[in-house]
Design a protein around this motif. Structure first.
Motif, short mmCIF file in Angstrom:
data_model
loop_
_atom_site.label_atom_id
_atom_site.label_comp_id
_atom_site.label_asym_id
_atom_site.label_seq_id
_atom_site.Cartn_x
_atom_site.Cartn_y
_atom_site.Cartn_z
N ARG A 86 0.83 -1.22 0.00
CA ARG A 86 0.00 0.00 0.00
C ARG A 86 0.85 1.26 0.00
N VAL A 87 1.98 1.25 0.68
CA VAL A 87 2.86 2.42 0.68
C VAL A 87 3.47 2.61 -0.71
N LEU A 88 3.96 1.52 -1.28
CA LEU A 88 4.56 1.60 -2.62
C LEU A 88 3.52 2.00 -3.65
N GLN A 89 2.27 1.55 -3.47
CA GLN A 89 1.20 1.93 -4.39
C GLN A 89 0.91 3.42 -4.31
N GLU A 90 0.97 3.98 -3.10
CA GLU A 90 0.75 5.43 -2.96
C GLU A 90 1.87 6.22 -3.63
N ILE A 91 3.10 5.76 -3.47
CA ILE A 91 4.22 6.43 -4.14
C ILE A 91 4.04 6.33 -5.65
N ARG A 92 3.60 5.16 -6.10
CA ARG A 92 3.36 4.95 -7.53
C ARG A 92 2.26 5.89 -8.03
N SER A 93 1.21 6.08 -7.24
CA SER A 93 0.12 6.98 -7.63
C SER A 93 0.63 8.42 -7.75
N LEU A 94 1.47 8.83 -6.81
CA LEU A 94 2.04 10.18 -6.90
C LEU A 94 2.95 10.31 -8.12
N ALA A 95 3.64 9.22 -8.45
CA ALA A 95 4.58 9.26 -9.58
C ALA A 95 3.86 9.40 -10.92
N ARG A 96 2.58 9.15 -10.95
CA ARG A 96 1.84 9.30 -12.20
C ARG A 96 1.60 10.76 -12.54
N THR A 97 1.65 11.63 -11.55
CA THR A 97 1.37 13.05 -11.78
C THR A 97 2.60 13.93 -11.69
N GLN A 98 3.72 13.38 -11.21
CA GLN A 98 4.93 14.18 -11.07
C GLN A 98 6.16 13.27 -11.12
N THR A 99 7.32 13.86 -11.16
CA THR A 99 8.54 13.08 -11.27
C THR A 99 8.94 12.50 -9.92
N LEU A 100 9.75 11.45 -9.96
CA LEU A 100 10.25 10.85 -8.72
C LEU A 100 11.12 11.83 -7.95
N ALA A 101 11.82 12.69 -8.65
CA ALA A 101 12.65 13.70 -7.98
C ALA A 101 11.77 14.66 -7.18
N ASP A 102 10.62 15.04 -7.74
CA ASP A 102 9.69 15.92 -7.02
C ASP A 102 9.14 15.23 -5.78
N ILE A 103 8.80 13.96 -5.91
CA ILE A 103 8.28 13.20 -4.77
C ILE A 103 9.33 13.10 -3.68
N GLU A 104 10.55 12.78 -4.07
CA GLU A 104 11.63 12.66 -3.09
C GLU A 104 11.87 13.99 -2.39
N GLN A 105 11.81 15.08 -3.12
CA GLN A 105 12.01 16.40 -2.53
C GLN A 105 10.92 16.71 -1.50
N GLN A 106 9.68 16.34 -1.79
CA GLN A 106 8.59 16.56 -0.84
C GLN A 106 8.79 15.75 0.45
N TYR A 107 9.19 14.49 0.30
CA TYR A 107 9.44 13.67 1.48
C TYR A 107 10.61 14.24 2.30
N LYS A 108 11.62 14.73 1.60
CA LYS A 108 12.77 15.31 2.28
C LYS A 108 12.33 16.52 3.10
N GLN A 109 11.49 17.38 2.51
CA GLN A 109 11.00 18.55 3.23
C GLN A 109 10.14 18.15 4.41
N GLN A 110 9.32 17.11 4.23
CA GLN A 110 8.47 16.63 5.32
C GLN A 110 9.30 16.12 6.48
N ARG A 111 10.35 15.40 6.17
CA ARG A 111 11.23 14.86 7.22
C ARG A 111 11.91 15.99 7.98
N LEU A 112 12.35 17.04 7.26
CA LEU A 112 12.99 18.18 7.92
C LEU A 112 12.00 18.90 8.85
#
Length: 117
Positions: free
Chosen positions: A87-113
């Motif tokens: 389910r976690v990987l599916q959510e990442i996959r769903s986000l990847a359909r609308t934006q790049t993996l680099a954008d997703i990673e940047q958002q997670y990085k900001q969330q962690r900070l």
């Protein structure tokens, strides 16, 4: 449970919702290969694409720490997947359909900070 409409909230949703992914090695937990998990995704992805999603999850999602190799600090090829990881990987996959993996990673990085502050 439905995802929030706002893109920023969806990152928060994934991060918060899946903090309790069961640890590996538990009794009764079916271990799956990466190929099996890739086939279970909707739509189906390649094993290589699944590795990219795993790489993001291991860095930013609690419960995926076992996927980091302590020697190389890269993706651990021996870590086992189970159904709770899908389910976690599916959510990442769903986000990847609308934006790049680099954008997703940047958002997670900001969330962690933000969470560390």
């Amino acid at each position: 449970m439905s995802l929030p409409n706002c893109r920023e909230n969806s990152y928060f949703y994934i991060y918060r919702q899946f903090q309790e992914v069961p640890k590996q090695g538990g009794r009764g937990v079916e271990e799956l290969t990466r190929g099996q998990v890739a086939q279970m995704m909707k739509p189906v992805v390649s094993s290589r694409q699944l590795q990219k999603y795993l790489n993001i999850a291991r860095l930013y999602i609690p419960g995926f720490e076992n996927f980091t190799d302590p020697k190389t600090n890269g993706l651990n090829g021996y870590a086992k997947l189970n159904r709770s990881h899908i389910r976690v990987l599916q959510e990442i996959r769903s986000l990847a359909r609308t934006q790049t993996l680099a954008d997703i990673e940047q958002q997670y990085k900001q969330q962690r900070l933000r969470d560390k502050v």
